[in-house]
Write an enzyme that holds these catalytic residues in place. Sequence first.
Site, PDB file in Angstrom:
ATOM      1  N   HIS A  28       0.854  -1.191   0.000  1.00 30.97           N
ATOM      2  CA  HIS A  28       0.000   0.000   0.000  1.00 30.97           C
ATOM      3  C   HIS A  28       0.887   1.236   0.000  1.00 30.97           C
ATOM      4  O   HIS A  28       2.015   1.214   0.507  1.00 30.97           O
ATOM      5  CB  HIS A  28      -0.887   0.021   1.238  1.00 30.97           C
ATOM      6  CG  HIS A  28      -1.928  -1.051   1.259  1.00 30.97           C
ATOM      7  ND1 HIS A  28      -3.006  -1.013   2.104  1.00 30.97           N
ATOM      8  CD2 HIS A  28      -2.058  -2.205   0.543  1.00 30.97           C
ATOM      9  CE1 HIS A  28      -3.767  -2.069   1.914  1.00 30.97           C
ATOM     10  NE2 HIS A  28      -3.201  -2.815   0.972  1.00 30.97           N
ATOM     11  N   GLU A  30       0.863   3.897   1.752  1.00 33.07           N
ATOM     12  CA  GLU A  30       1.283   4.329   3.083  1.00 33.07           C
ATOM     13  C   GLU A  30       2.470   3.517   3.588  1.00 33.07           C
ATOM     14  O   GLU A  30       3.438   4.082   4.107  1.00 33.07           O
ATOM     15  CB  GLU A  30       0.121   4.205   4.093  1.00 33.07           C
ATOM     16  CG  GLU A  30      -1.091   5.041   3.757  1.00 33.07           C
ATOM     17  CD  GLU A  30      -2.125   4.307   2.904  1.00 33.07           C
ATOM     18  OE1 GLU A  30      -3.294   4.710   2.938  1.00 33.07           O
ATOM     19  OE2 GLU A  30      -1.763   3.340   2.203  1.00 33.07           O
ATOM     20  N   CYS A  61      -2.279  -0.359   7.525  1.00 29.12           N
ATOM     21  CA  CYS A  61      -1.492   0.867   7.371  1.00 29.12           C
ATOM     22  C   CYS A  61      -1.577   1.736   8.620  1.00 29.12           C
ATOM     23  O   CYS A  61      -0.580   2.328   9.045  1.00 29.12           O
ATOM     24  CB  CYS A  61      -1.940   1.635   6.142  1.00 29.12           C
ATOM     25  SG  CYS A  61      -1.555   0.772   4.604  1.00 29.12           S
TER      26      CYS A  61
END
Length: 125
Positions: A28, A30, A61
């Site tokens: 992801h 993040e 995250c």
Amino acid sequence: MGAILVQRGEVIAKTYNQTIQLCDPTAHAELLALRQGGLVLKDWRLIDTTLYCTLQPCVMCMEAILLARVRRLVWGAPNGSMSESGYNFDHAHSHSRLQIVEGLYREKVGELMRRFFQQFRKQGK
């Protein structure tokens, strides 16, 4: 979805979701920003940093953001799946010093995301 990590006015990481490209469910934006930030700062503690991201972070995250000691989190639009998950973000950061700015440019980000995914589906990818 994208993420930018900033420390003292300097961008130290700029990333986007790469789950498909890397065949990695954890890639992801993040998390990739946190990893890059750690390498730049040569520390896992991302003290005095601000993480800007397109959407409200997922549970994975969010926990990583808390563990990394990010000081401030700014996200553009709510993540529909997160609001349905029952995850309590208030409780998650109640013992940390994380400041959260929610829904900055909510409508604009939401519209950009809708258009992006409409185009993505049209292309059959």
